[in-house]
Motif scaffolding. Structure first.
Motif: not given
Ligand SMILES: [Zn+2]
Length: 260
Positions: A11-12, A81
């Motif tokens: 991820d990321d 987010y």
């Molecule tokens: Zn992420």
């Protein structure tokens, strides 16, 4: 008896991630000719993902990976987010998408896709930040021609909306003895010991690792098993995921790292 298969999922992936911790996996992939699954943030504006100086040739590198058969998943758009919505999987109460209107979600997903298209690396695979997406996300993704989701319960791919979900249960090599597992790794937070342990495990079990593409076509040999496994992993999974440093677990699980 079938054997469990694994995908290595990262991820990321961003220009300012911890390259010093990721590079050993890139070398491993070259060495073993093993395609990885990486979630690339198209336009990362999340300051928590800024860990090391920017890699200037980022997109050249991503194109190189694509050329080596890696799966490049779109990991959100900016990775910011904006809602406390846990989405369908209910794993974390924060989302870049879930809870927003169709128009807002479509706009973000389309903008992210366009960046990846411009860089020549877009593939029809989506990886939701914090595993949080809702029915609206699924609709917008399908309308944008996405076909796969790297998330979901169970141990076999299944239909979610108009997409195919390739399940992601654990952050380690835990398995039930059959099915397909996406080992979910966050490079920025891996320790030296984690890196050594994971690389050792992959080298020892090379034949059990497959590409995302292969994983997406794995099917259960027995009817009903796939559905039963989704049911069995839908709730305990949430609790298990919250456990840090999962070392002891139920008898149905075995950690491959400890196997002969
Ligand atoms: Zn992420």
């Amino acid at each position: 008896m079938t054997v469990p298969k694994f995908i290595l999922r990262f991820d990321d992936v961003t220009p300012q991630m911890a390259w010093s911790r990721f590079n050993p996996f890139d070398e491993l992939s070259l060495d073993l000719d093993l395609p990885l699954l990486v979630g690339v943030v198209p336009n990362c504006l999340d300051p928590t993902l800024v860990v090391e100086p920017a890699h200037e040739a980022f997109w050249d590198t991503v194109r190189g990976w694509a050329g080596r058969g890696w799966c490049i998943a779109q990991h959100g758009y900016t990775h910011q987010y904006v809602t406390p919505d846990a989405g369908i999987l209910r794993l974390a109460s924060r989302s870049e998408l879930a809870g927003l209107s169709y128009e807002e979600q479509f706009f973000k997903l389309q903008a992210g896709k366009q960046i990846l298209l411009d860089q020549g690396v877009w593939q029809p695979v989506f990886m939701a930040p914090s595993h949080s997406f809702d029915a609206v996300t699924l609709r917008a993704l399908a309308d944008l021609d996405f076909k796969y989701l790297t998330d979901g319960c169970g141990v076999y791919p299944y239909a979610m909306g108009r997409l195919t979900a390739v399940p992601q249960l654990f952050a380690s090599a835990l398995h039930f003895g059959f099915g397909v597992y996406s080992i979910c790794l966050h490079v920025n937070t891996l320790s030296e010991t984690d890196i050594e342990r994971i690389i050792g495990f992959v080298r020892k079990n090379r034949s059990r690792f497959i590409s995302f593409e292969e994983a997406a076509s794995v099917k259960s040999a027995l009817p009903g098993v796939a559905t039963a496994m989704r049911f069995l992993t839908s709730t305990p999974l949430r609790a298990m995921r919250r456990l840090r440093g999962l070392k002891s677990h139920g008898s149905a699980l075995c950690e491959v790292a400890g196997e002969r």
